[in-house]
Enzyme design. Structure first.
Site, short mmCIF file in Angstrom:
data_model
loop_
_atom_site.label_atom_id
_atom_site.label_comp_id
_atom_site.label_asym_id
_atom_site.label_seq_id
_atom_site.Cartn_x
_atom_site.Cartn_y
_atom_site.Cartn_z
CE LYS A 1 -2.04 -1.00 3.94
NZ LYS A 1 -1.32 -2.24 4.31
NE ARG B 1 -3.51 -1.14 10.42
CZ ARG B 1 -2.48 -0.50 9.92
NH1 ARG B 1 -2.63 0.60 9.27
NH2 ARG B 1 -1.27 -0.93 10.08
NE ARG C 1 7.66 -3.08 5.80
CZ ARG C 1 6.36 -2.87 6.01
NH1 ARG C 1 5.58 -2.45 5.02
NH2 ARG C 1 5.84 -3.10 7.19
NE ARG D 1 6.93 -0.60 9.87
CZ ARG D 1 5.67 -0.54 9.42
NH1 ARG D 1 5.43 0.01 8.24
NH2 ARG D 1 4.68 -1.03 10.12
NE ARG E 1 2.81 -4.62 11.58
CZ ARG E 1 3.74 -4.63 10.62
NH1 ARG E 1 4.86 -5.32 10.78
NH2 ARG E 1 3.57 -3.94 9.54
#
Ligand code: AMP
Length: 206
Positions: free
Chosen positions: A13, A85, A121, A154, A165
């Site tokens: 996203k 969310r 990532r 992160r 998550r």
């Protein structure tokens, strides 16, 4: 254009939103980026949000609703990345919009593909650019190719937090797929492809 980007953590996203912003001028409002910036600056919001983010849980709705309401109040065109969310946030968004959403883009991809992605990532702590060590590496190596800052992993991209998550996503966020489908706003993009390919698919549904 008023868009919502919906999808599991790592679905792409943020990468797609930033490209669309650069090419179309629609402002990205990414709640995760705003919260991380507040933590980095040690603001009251950051202090309240930090523990939730570290645990992979959602930050309480009132905090997030307020930052979104402030941001979009003056915007004609925006891309909401990571908001809403849950259903409470979706209802809040509906109540603050002066003009309706144009579309909700659902980035569809399997959890297995996402675990691979999130492990690789890397993000820029300064300008929020997003990379992947193999699929989308920075041209400047360990540095951000846009601003030169050193890239980081992160804190919430660790395996345990990733699992949490996903659970939060399945339980609280995924119901929004039906919520927006029922309202005739949902457009689905198969997100299991390179950033370039996904971008072309995104353009074709817009
Ligand atoms: P993201 O960068 O979108 O993956 O968000 C990172 C973290 O920020 C999430 O795991 C949540 O803890 C928090 N967060 C981001 N957006 C929201 C939101 N709309 N509501 C609650 N928490 C959020």
């Amino acid at each position: 254009m008023r868009l919502v980007f919906l999808g599991a953590p790592g679905a792409g996203k943020g990468t797609q939103a930033k490209r669309l912003e650069a090419e179309k001028g629609w402002t990205v409002v990414a709640t995760g980026d705003l919260l991380r910036a507040a933590i980095a600056q040690n603001t009251p919001l950051g202090q309240q949000a930090q523990a939730y983010i570290q645990r992979g849980e959602l930050v309480p709705d009132p905090l997030v609703n307020q930052i979104v309401a402030e941001r979009i109040a003056t915007l004609e065109s925006f891309i909401l990345d990571g908001y809403p969310r849950n259903l409470t946030q979706a209802e809040m968004l509906e109540s603050i919009l002066t003009q309706p959403l144009d579309a909700v883009i659902y980035f569809e991809i399997s959890e297995d593909a996402l675990i691979e992605r999130l492990g690789g990532r890397r993000v820029c702590p300064q300008c929020n650019a997003v990379y992947h060590i193999t699929a989308n590496p920075s041209k400047a190596g360990d540095q951000c190719e846009h601003c030169g800052a050193t890239l980081v992993t992160r804190e919430d991209d660790q395996p345990d937090t990733i699992r949490k998550r996903f659970q939060v996503y399945r339980e609280q966020t995924a119901p929004l797929i039906d919520y927006y489908r029922q309202r005739g706003l949902l457009r689905t993009v198969n997100a299991d492809a390179s950033p370039e390919e996904v971008y072309q698919r995104l353009l074709s549904v817009l």
